[in-house]
Motif scaffolding. Structure first.
Motif, PDB file in Angstrom:
ATOM      1  N   ALA A  38       7.282   1.138   7.136  1.00 62.36           N
ATOM      2  CA  ALA A  38       8.482   0.585   6.505  1.00 62.36           C
ATOM      3  C   ALA A  38       8.474   0.826   4.998  1.00 62.36           C
ATOM      4  CB  ALA A  38       8.587  -0.907   6.803  1.00 62.36           C
ATOM      5  N   GLY A  39       7.313   0.670   4.381  1.00 63.61           N
ATOM      6  CA  GLY A  39       7.214   0.857   2.935  1.00 63.61           C
ATOM      7  C   GLY A  39       7.467   2.287   2.509  1.00 63.61           C
ATOM      8  N   ARG A  40       6.974   3.256   3.289  1.00 65.92           N
ATOM      9  CA  ARG A  40       7.224   4.667   2.962  1.00 65.92           C
ATOM     10  C   ARG A  40       8.715   4.979   2.985  1.00 65.92           C
ATOM     11  NH1 ARG A  40       3.698   8.988   3.180  1.00 65.92           N
ATOM     12  NH2 ARG A  40       5.307  10.214   4.249  1.00 65.92           N
ATOM     13  N   ARG A  41       9.410   4.379   3.928  1.00 67.83           N
ATOM     14  CA  ARG A  41      10.855   4.618   4.012  1.00 67.83           C
ATOM     15  C   ARG A  41      11.594   3.957   2.851  1.00 67.83           C
ATOM     16  NH1 ARG A  41      14.132   5.601   9.025  1.00 67.83           N
ATOM     17  NH2 ARG A  41      12.050   5.950   9.840  1.00 67.83           N
ATOM     18  N   GLY A  42      11.167   2.748   2.493  1.00 65.61           N
ATOM     19  CA  GLY A  42      11.848   2.023   1.428  1.00 65.61           C
ATOM     20  C   GLY A  42      11.531   2.523   0.037  1.00 65.61           C
ATOM     21  N   ALA A  43      10.375   3.176  -0.131  1.00 63.80           N
ATOM     22  CA  ALA A  43       9.956   3.636  -1.453  1.00 63.80           C
ATOM     23  C   ALA A  43      10.932   4.628  -2.063  1.00 63.80           C
ATOM     24  CB  ALA A  43       8.564   4.266  -1.363  1.00 63.80           C
ATOM     25  N   ARG A  44      11.644   5.354  -1.216  1.00 61.84           N
ATOM     26  CA  ARG A  44      12.588   6.362  -1.711  1.00 61.84           C
ATOM     27  C   ARG A  44      13.777   5.731  -2.426  1.00 61.84           C
ATOM     28  NH1 ARG A  44      12.833   9.088   4.288  1.00 61.84           N
ATOM     29  NH2 ARG A  44      10.600   9.541   4.485  1.00 61.84           N
ATOM     30  N   HIS A  45      14.024   4.456  -2.169  1.00 59.97           N
ATOM     31  CA  HIS A  45      15.222   3.809  -2.714  1.00 59.97           C
ATOM     32  C   HIS A  45      14.909   2.786  -3.805  1.00 59.97           C
ATOM     33  CE1 HIS A  45      17.139   5.644   0.768  1.00 59.97           C
ATOM     34  NE2 HIS A  45      16.280   5.018   1.561  1.00 59.97           N
ATOM     35  N   LEU A  46      13.639   2.697  -4.222  1.00 59.23           N
ATOM     36  CA  LEU A  46      13.249   1.690  -5.196  1.00 59.23           C
ATOM     37  C   LEU A  46      12.755   2.334  -6.487  1.00 59.23           C
ATOM     38  CD1 LEU A  46      11.301  -0.758  -2.850  1.00 59.23           C
ATOM     39  CD2 LEU A  46      13.616  -1.043  -3.719  1.00 59.23           C
ATOM     40  N   SER A  47      12.982   1.661  -7.600  1.00 61.43           N
ATOM     41  CA  SER A  47      12.513   2.126  -8.904  1.00 61.43           C
ATOM     42  C   SER A  47      11.009   1.921  -9.018  1.00 61.43           C
ATOM     43  CB  SER A  47      13.225   1.353 -10.017  1.00 61.43           C
ATOM     44  OG  SER A  47      12.537   1.453 -11.235  1.00 61.43           O
ATOM     45  N   ALA A  48      10.291   2.966  -9.427  1.00 55.62           N
ATOM     46  CA  ALA A  48       8.834   2.878  -9.581  1.00 55.62           C
ATOM     47  C   ALA A  48       8.455   1.823 -10.613  1.00 55.62           C
ATOM     48  CB  ALA A  48       8.264   4.234  -9.979  1.00 55.62           C
ATOM     49  N   ALA A  49       9.226   1.741 -11.704  1.00 58.83           N
ATOM     50  CA  ALA A  49       8.941   0.747 -12.743  1.00 58.83           C
ATOM     51  C   ALA A  49       9.125  -0.665 -12.217  1.00 58.83           C
ATOM     52  CB  ALA A  49       9.851   0.988 -13.951  1.00 58.83           C
TER      53      ALA A  49
ATOM     54  N   MET B 250      -6.925   1.453   8.060  1.00 59.27           N
ATOM     55  CA  MET B 250      -6.041   2.026   9.085  1.00 59.27           C
ATOM     56  C   MET B 250      -4.678   2.383   8.502  1.00 59.27           C
ATOM     57  SD  MET B 250      -7.706   2.251  11.938  1.00 59.27           S
ATOM     58  CE  MET B 250      -6.448   2.340  13.213  1.00 59.27           C
ATOM     59  N   ALA B 251      -4.110   1.474   7.694  1.00 57.84           N
ATOM     60  CA  ALA B 251      -2.805   1.741   7.096  1.00 57.84           C
ATOM     61  C   ALA B 251      -2.878   2.908   6.115  1.00 57.84           C
ATOM     62  CB  ALA B 251      -2.279   0.487   6.386  1.00 57.84           C
ATOM     63  N   ALA B 252      -3.945   2.946   5.308  1.00 60.41           N
ATOM     64  CA  ALA B 252      -4.111   4.058   4.375  1.00 60.41           C
ATOM     65  C   ALA B 252      -4.313   5.367   5.123  1.00 60.41           C
ATOM     66  CB  ALA B 252      -5.308   3.784   3.453  1.00 60.41           C
ATOM     67  N   GLY B 253      -5.043   5.297   6.249  1.00 56.49           N
ATOM     68  CA  GLY B 253      -5.249   6.502   7.050  1.00 56.49           C
ATOM     69  C   GLY B 253      -3.939   7.067   7.576  1.00 56.49           C
ATOM     70  N   LEU B 254      -3.050   6.184   8.003  1.00 58.98           N
ATOM     71  CA  LEU B 254      -1.739   6.633   8.464  1.00 58.98           C
ATOM     72  C   LEU B 254      -0.973   7.302   7.325  1.00 58.98           C
ATOM     73  CD1 LEU B 254       0.532   6.754  10.557  1.00 58.98           C
ATOM     74  CD2 LEU B 254       1.157   4.409   9.915  1.00 58.98           C
ATOM     75  N   GLY B 255      -0.980   6.655   6.153  1.00 57.95           N
ATOM     76  CA  GLY B 255      -0.292   7.238   4.998  1.00 57.95           C
ATOM     77  C   GLY B 255      -0.904   8.557   4.568  1.00 57.95           C
TER      78      GLY B 255
ATOM     79  N   LEU C  71       0.828  -1.202   0.000  1.00 60.83           N
ATOM     80  CA  LEU C  71       0.000   0.000   0.000  1.00 60.83           C
ATOM     81  C   LEU C  71       0.866   1.256   0.000  1.00 60.83           C
ATOM     82  CD1 LEU C  71      -2.986   0.844   0.086  1.00 60.83           C
ATOM     83  CD2 LEU C  71      -2.814   0.894   2.573  1.00 60.83           C
ATOM     84  N   ALA C  72       1.944   1.241   0.774  1.00 55.05           N
ATOM     85  CA  ALA C  72       2.844   2.392   0.820  1.00 55.05           C
ATOM     86  C   ALA C  72       3.550   2.609  -0.509  1.00 55.05           C
ATOM     87  CB  ALA C  72       3.883   2.202   1.933  1.00 55.05           C
TER      88      ALA C  72
END
Length: 272
Positions: free
Chosen positions: A236-247, A55-60, A19-20
């Motif tokens: 965790a996903g929000r933090r990791g998203a910065r280092h991963l390729s969107a594609a 709940m997870a989406a609400g946090l994001g 989701l993140a």
């Protein structure tokens, strides 16, 4: 914490991470993970998935709201439409046999996977991101806000209603409807689309959760650890998203979704 709770927490963390990363995909894999991981049927897993995803989406969404990325007026309109329709989906889910419901879910999963792969391929080929007439919902460059008009309002309302129906019927957040809808009818930047999608998912999911809890169809023993895992996964996903390729994220999620779809279809056909 017993073994079932540990499994539920681990499965929830997978949903939160997805989701993140995508703003759309966590909700659609929540129910299949509960079906395979805990052996629940679709109707029972749906409300659990809604609670965790909501709940997870609400946090994001709250974190994105602080960064001023959420288009809250558009999110509210879509969520109101979805919340009105969501109880009808819940009503249907309790009356459709499990095997046909799983086949419907598998078909939706395959559609989402195919669409994501086509979008990823189009981006890799350098195709234009938008074709056809200008979007109905356009951002005012000076004000930084949407210019509202009847086509824009109708498009957002229809998308929100569809997301709400699928939310109630299949226990999904509806982000896989909201994200492409916002991309098609608006020129909102992708970060804003993901943030707005999270806000819509939160509001629509909570409507379904309240209705399920009131009717006694929410299995709290599995829902609470699953939701806890989803919240941890979101952070965790929000933090990791910065280092991963969107594609790469899109491609991997499409393959993962298609695999789950095949598994659900096989399981459903064995149950017929």
């Amino acid at each position: 914490m017993n073994e079932a709770s540990l499994i539920s927490t681990a499965l929830g963390s997978v949903v939160g991470v997805i989701l993140a990363l995508t703003g759309a995909g966590g909700g659609i894999v929540a129910v299949p993970l509960l079906v395979f991981g805990l052996g629940l049927n679709v109707a029972t897993a749906g409300p659990i998935g809604l609670l965790a995803v909501g709940m997870a989406a609400g946090l994001g969404a709250l974190l994105a709201l602080r960064e001023r990325r959420v288009r809250y007026k558009a999110a509210t309109l879509m969520a109101v439409a979805g919340s009105i329709v969501s109880p009808a989906g819940l009503w249907l889910a309790q009356r459709v046999p499990n095997a046909p419901l799983m086949l419907i879910f598998a078909a939706v999963l395959l559609y989402v996977a195919a669409r994501m792969l086509m979008q990823q391929r189009a981006g890799a080929n350098g195709e234009a991101p938008r074709q056809g007439p200008p979007p109905a919902c356009r951002l005012d460059a000076l004000r930084g806000k949407l210019d509202w008009n009847a086509p824009c309002g109708c498009a957002l309302t229809a998308s929100g209603a569809l997301a709400g129906l699928l939310s109630g019927l299949l226990g999904v957040g509806g982000g896989f409807v909201v994200v492409p809808a916002l991309k098609r009818v608006s020129d909102i930047p992708m970060q804003g689309i993901v943030a707005t999608s999270l806000a819509v998912i939160t509001l629509v999911s909570m409507t379904g959760v309240v209705a399920s809890a009131a009717s006694g169809h929410l299995l709290w023993a599995s829902a609470l650890p699953f939701t806890l895992g989803a919240l941890v996964g979101m952070l965790a996903g929000r933090r990791g998203a910065r280092h991963l390729s969107a594609a790469r994220i899109q491609q991997s999620f499409a393959v993962f979704t298609a695999t789950i779809a095949v598994g659900m279809a096989v399981k459903a056909l064995h149950g017929l």
